[in-house]
Design a protein around this motif. Sequence first.
Motif, PDB file in Angstrom:
ATOM      1  N   GLN A   6       0.843  -1.185   0.000  1.00 37.91           N
ATOM      2  CA  GLN A   6       0.000   0.000   0.000  1.00 37.91           C
ATOM      3  C   GLN A   6       0.882   1.240   0.000  1.00 37.91           C
ATOM      4  OE1 GLN A   6      -3.281   0.175   2.818  1.00 37.91           O
ATOM      5  NE2 GLN A   6      -2.914   2.354   3.147  1.00 37.91           N
ATOM      6  N   GLY A   8      -2.567   5.717  -0.498  1.00 33.92           N
ATOM      7  CA  GLY A   8      -3.679   4.768  -0.460  1.00 33.92           C
ATOM      8  C   GLY A   8      -3.780   3.903  -1.701  1.00 33.92           C
ATOM      9  N   PRO A  18      -5.562  -1.382  -1.656  1.00 35.74           N
ATOM     10  CA  PRO A  18      -6.909  -0.817  -1.459  1.00 35.74           C
ATOM     11  C   PRO A  18      -7.628  -0.519  -2.774  1.00 35.74           C
ATOM     12  CG  PRO A  18      -5.377   0.187   0.065  1.00 35.74           C
ATOM     13  CD  PRO A  18      -4.548  -0.632  -0.891  1.00 35.74           C
ATOM     14  N   LYS A  50      -4.057  -6.897  10.049  1.00 34.11           N
ATOM     15  CA  LYS A  50      -4.358  -5.489  10.305  1.00 34.11           C
ATOM     16  C   LYS A  50      -4.137  -4.641   9.053  1.00 34.11           C
ATOM     17  CE  LYS A  50       0.229  -4.350  12.205  1.00 34.11           C
ATOM     18  NZ  LYS A  50       0.948  -3.781  13.378  1.00 34.11           N
ATOM     19  N   HIS A  51      -3.168  -5.009   8.228  1.00 32.13           N
ATOM     20  CA  HIS A  51      -2.931  -4.267   6.989  1.00 32.13           C
ATOM     21  C   HIS A  51      -4.045  -4.538   5.982  1.00 32.13           C
ATOM     22  CE1 HIS A  51       1.710  -4.070   7.841  1.00 32.13           C
ATOM     23  NE2 HIS A  51       0.976  -3.337   8.667  1.00 32.13           N
ATOM     24  N   LYS A 100      -7.170  -2.583   6.949  1.00 37.13           N
ATOM     25  CA  LYS A 100      -7.061  -1.178   6.551  1.00 37.13           C
ATOM     26  C   LYS A 100      -7.302  -1.020   5.058  1.00 37.13           C
ATOM     27  CE  LYS A 100      -3.833   2.735   6.538  1.00 37.13           C
ATOM     28  NZ  LYS A 100      -2.458   3.197   6.897  1.00 37.13           N
ATOM     29  N   ARG A 119     -11.024  -1.298   4.251  1.00 37.29           N
ATOM     30  CA  ARG A 119     -11.772  -0.104   4.633  1.00 37.29           C
ATOM     31  C   ARG A 119     -11.552   1.027   3.632  1.00 37.29           C
ATOM     32  NH1 ARG A 119     -10.422  -0.587  11.137  1.00 37.29           N
ATOM     33  NH2 ARG A 119     -12.263  -1.841  11.682  1.00 37.29           N
ATOM     34  N   LEU A 120     -10.314   1.203   3.194  1.00 35.14           N
ATOM     35  CA  LEU A 120     -10.033   2.217   2.181  1.00 35.14           C
ATOM     36  C   LEU A 120     -10.714   1.872   0.861  1.00 35.14           C
ATOM     37  CD1 LEU A 120      -6.234   2.899   2.849  1.00 35.14           C
ATOM     38  CD2 LEU A 120      -8.144   4.466   3.258  1.00 35.14           C
TER      39      LEU A 120
END
Length: 242
Positions: free
Chosen positions: A174, A178, A182, A210-211, A214, A217-218
């Motif tokens: 990433q 962003g 993503p 966790k990555h 994220k 979500r993005l």
Amino acid sequence: MYHSMALNFYQRGDKQAKLQMASGGQLSRAEALACTGYRHACHVMLYSDTKSQLFRRTPIRHIILMQMRFDGLLGFPGGIVNPSKESLEEGLSRELLEEIGVAVPISEDDHVESCYAPASPTSSSSSSSSGLILHFYVKKMEEEQILDIERSAASVAVDHGHEVLGMVRVPVYQTKSGGGLPLFLSHSFIGNARLQLVDNLLRFGLIPAKHLLKALRLSMETHKHNAQDLRAALELTKEKLN
């Protein structure tokens, strides 16, 4: 994981007659092959580790191959196989020869899961989608083998430019803006290919949870912006017609 959400497994005493599954119903390989009246499709995620870097500063870490299909959707290489004439793995290897120009040997050890095809938006949620069972495989290769596949896919694969519009790499990284995973996840995927990708990124430890969270979500935020762009394009086109 999505594979933990299978609904109402069929009654053991009457398998074939009572297969009323919601999307994603899970099966063992043996159970899947015991089903009659179903078509079978096999797909595979081919990947390798790599020490290469994006712009000489961002570790790429893994080369994961997907493809742009003829219908504009992202998916994994593979296709329909006939277990009465060939094993699942032989059929998948045959499909790979057509789509990527290399008959990659696939074994039962590469098998990850079998499931009922997700129901289409227009089909009843109480039935499996068009009587199709999906088999998914993951095969780790050497980086040079992956590079050979990329070259062959664009030069000798008979389906290149027809059923397959090109191989693409999944950006597991990433960027600060962003970009990368993503944005990749915000594209359109065939069937449950996006879930297969997410599940196996975690299953094989190719990205920390966790990555990935994220990135997802993005990606959802990107979907909102894409919807706005599509509405604007729709209105513009309507104006041109008036």
